[in-house]
Design an enzyme around this catalytic site. Structure first.
Site, PDB file in Angstrom:
ATOM      1  N   GLU A  42       0.824  -1.212   0.000  1.00 52.72           N
ATOM      2  CA  GLU A  42       0.000   0.000   0.000  1.00 52.72           C
ATOM      3  C   GLU A  42       0.858   1.263   0.000  1.00 52.72           C
ATOM      4  O   GLU A  42       1.839   1.368   0.752  1.00 52.72           O
ATOM      5  CB  GLU A  42      -0.893  -0.025   1.248  1.00 52.72           C
ATOM      6  CG  GLU A  42      -1.819   1.165   1.414  1.00 52.72           C
ATOM      7  CD  GLU A  42      -2.654   1.073   2.684  1.00 52.72           C
ATOM      8  OE1 GLU A  42      -3.546   1.926   2.855  1.00 52.72           O
ATOM      9  OE2 GLU A  42      -2.419   0.153   3.502  1.00 52.72           O
ATOM     10  N   LYS A 108      -9.309   2.896  -2.494  1.00 49.21           N
ATOM     11  CA  LYS A 108      -9.616   2.288  -1.200  1.00 49.21           C
ATOM     12  C   LYS A 108     -10.971   2.775  -0.695  1.00 49.21           C
ATOM     13  O   LYS A 108     -11.226   3.987  -0.626  1.00 49.21           O
ATOM     14  CB  LYS A 108      -8.510   2.642  -0.196  1.00 49.21           C
ATOM     15  CG  LYS A 108      -8.604   1.971   1.164  1.00 49.21           C
ATOM     16  CD  LYS A 108      -7.369   2.346   1.987  1.00 49.21           C
ATOM     17  CE  LYS A 108      -7.329   1.660   3.336  1.00 49.21           C
ATOM     18  NZ  LYS A 108      -6.093   2.006   4.092  1.00 49.21           N
ATOM     19  N   CYS A 144      -5.895  -2.851   2.302  1.00 54.01           N
ATOM     20  CA  CYS A 144      -5.760  -2.877   3.767  1.00 54.01           C
ATOM     21  C   CYS A 144      -7.099  -2.901   4.511  1.00 54.01           C
ATOM     22  O   CYS A 144      -7.714  -3.940   4.650  1.00 54.01           O
ATOM     23  CB  CYS A 144      -4.894  -1.711   4.233  1.00 54.01           C
ATOM     24  SG  CYS A 144      -4.054  -2.037   5.815  1.00 54.01           S
TER      25      CYS A 144
END
Length: 535
Positions: A42, A108, A144
């Protein structure tokens, strides 16, 4: 499809360096392992966490140039994380780059805004699940925090994904690996898809990223792909909806080993990434400075570490002997610099001002500050960082001297309670006895007054640490703690010390985070506060 996971130690803000690392690793994976897809972590282009660098337009100029460089120079498909600025809105993004162009950008969806994370300060949430076909495989993307929520993986499954790829920058705490593994199992149960979970590794200020990248195969079994706290790569094969891990990591280190490695990597990266020439430690003959010295040597090498003993009237012969012996065992430069002259000079200047007064902690603090003066002078002269040696228990109750033993640039043990200090010292000695046994066995003392021991002013550390855990980590009130059998007067004293010493902690050096309630980025209380928990 052959997929290679790359677990790399990136540098926050150094986009050019990070890009070179990505290119080197990707092309090597294609050449040596015939990789068809190489997956990185990430925000690997910017490093994680970039924090307020995301407010600097120049960062995004670097990012755009690096994306173009990757498009031009890559020989293999890659997945990277980067901050994407689109029409004035910033996203935590993932890009699949192959065949000379960016094939996919995914934003994200779930932004963490708790603990050490404040991504909503910087990023806009993504709105859509995304699936991309590469070499006949439908790849679904997660970043994540997305994997800690149910909907993103389910939505990706509904779009027809065959395989989930999740890129991460997940920092270490002692329970985190187990948490990740359990969450990946839940994600598999929700989506029914194999998962590749790539984590980064390395120290970044207080945070340490432990790596330990994972995969869930087509049967729901969790495999650790890469070791902890090391750069590493791993090869996986995906064919006919089956994910096969070529060489899973079989061993699981002990909690002490994980914590010790986290502290060592945290010190190593803080010193090296900030270009210090090494480290200095004030070696007192006590357990905290002994463990700090061992960590520093393991992190930086003996030739880059110096230890300084600064005796005074109350320094025992045992302390002098043990400090000298440990320095000898570890092979570091060792100096003994008495502080009598500095202490007496300070009293000579101050006595006409404060007159005839009884000696108290003021004179004790002058001893500590004389030592801090010498250590910081040596740090300035040598270009080596001074590592402070205080532990979490001491910092919690303010058992430290501002501008004295708190002086320094980085605190290896800042998040390590006292009883854990003993455990880690014994663990390090199990690898080779570098800390004299007497240092571990002796009653802890600041040696600032005759026959002084820490328990003159504090409850026994095993009791203190339990109270600290309940009040700080579990956020229990006084009555709740007393209900566990602790003396109410002791609990009230400890809680008061914690509450009134926030001003000291705010001025303390940054240090490695290993718990879920570390002082600094994690536990942020006001200094000026009238709040008190209900009894």
């Amino acid at each position: 499809m052959k997929i290679v996971v790359e677990q790399i130690n990136f540098i926050v803000g150094d986009v050019i360096h990070n890009t070179s690392r990505i290119l080197e690793a990707a092309n090597k994976a294609e050449k040596d392992q015939a990789a068809e897809l190489v997956v990185f972590s990430e925000l690997c282009l910017s490093g994680y966490p970039p924090e307020d660098l995301l407010f600097r337009p120049a960062l995004f100029e670097h990012i755009e140039k690096s994306l173009q460089r990757l498009i031009k120079e890559l020989n293999v498909a890659i997945v990277i994380g980067f901050p994407s600025l689109e029409k004035g809105v910033c996203y935590n993004a993932l890009a699949l780059i192959s065949e000379g162009r960016i094939q996919t950008i995914y934003h994200k969806q779930c932004l963490p805004n708790y603990s050490v994370f404040d991504e909503k300060r910087y990023f806009q949430e993504g709105r859509e699940a995304t699936v991309t076909t590469l070499n006949g495989v439908k790849l679904g993307w997660l970043i994540c925090e997305d994997i800690w929520h149910k909907q993103p993986s389910i939505d990706t499954k509904l779009l027809g994904a065959d395989l989930l790829i999740c890129i991460n920058a997940s920092p270490f705490n002692v329970e985190r690996h187990w948490d990740r593994a359990e969450q990946l199992k839940k994600c598999f149960q929700n989506a029914g898809l194999p998962i590749i979970y790539v984590n980064q590794v390395g120290g970044q200020d207080e945070l340490v990223f432990d790596g330990g990248s994972l995969a869930v195969d087509h049967k729901g079994n969790v495999h650790r792909l890469c070791p902890f706290f090391e750069e590493s790569s791993a090869l996986l094969r995906f064919r006919e909806r089956k994910l096969v891990v070529d060489s899973p990591q079989e061993d699981m280190p002990s909690a002490e080993a994980l914590i010790y490695d986290a502290l060592t990597l945290g010190v190593k990266d803080y010193v090296n990434k900030n270009h210090f020439k090494g480290a200095l430690i004030g070696l007192s003959g006590g357990i905290d400075s002994a463990l700090t010295l061992a960590i520093a040597v393991d992190a930086l090498g003996a030739s880059n570490v110096e230890a300084i003993m600064m005796p005074f009237d109350f320094t025992s012969d045992w302390s002098k002997e043990d400090a000298s012996e440990q320095a000898k065992r570890l092979g570091v430069k060792y100096h003994q610099l008495p502080i009598h002259g500095l202490y007496n000079a300070a009293l000579e200047v101050l006595t006409p001002v404060w007159g005839k007064t009884l000696m108290d902690t003021t004179e004790q603090n002058i001893q500590a500050r004389a030592r801090g003066l010498l250590l910081m002078a040596l740090s300035n002269k040598t270009g080596k960082i001074l590592l402070t040696t205080g532990n979490k228990s001491e910092m919690a109750v303010g058992y430290a001297t501002l501008y004295g033993d708190m002086a320094g640039g980085f605190a290896a043990l800042k998040d390590v309670p006292k009883m854990l200090v003993y455990q880690l010292a014994n663990f390090r000695n199990s690898l080779g006895e570098v800390i004299p046994e007497r240092v571990i066995e002796r009653a802890p003392s600041a040696e600032l007054a005759p026959d002084q021991v820490d328990e003159d002013n504090l409850p026994p550390y095993d009791e203190l640490d339990k109270i600290l855990e309940m009040y700080i980590d579990q956020e229990l009130g006084i009555r709740d703690i007393v209900a566990f059998g602790f003396n109410e007067d002791v609990v009230r004293k400890v809680v008061r010390l914690i509450d009134i010493n926030e001003y000291k902690r705010r001025q303390s050096a940054p240090g490695v985070r290993i718990s879920k309630q570390a002082f600094g980025k994690e536990r942020r209380y006001p200094i000026t506060s009238g709040f008190r928990k209900l009894d």
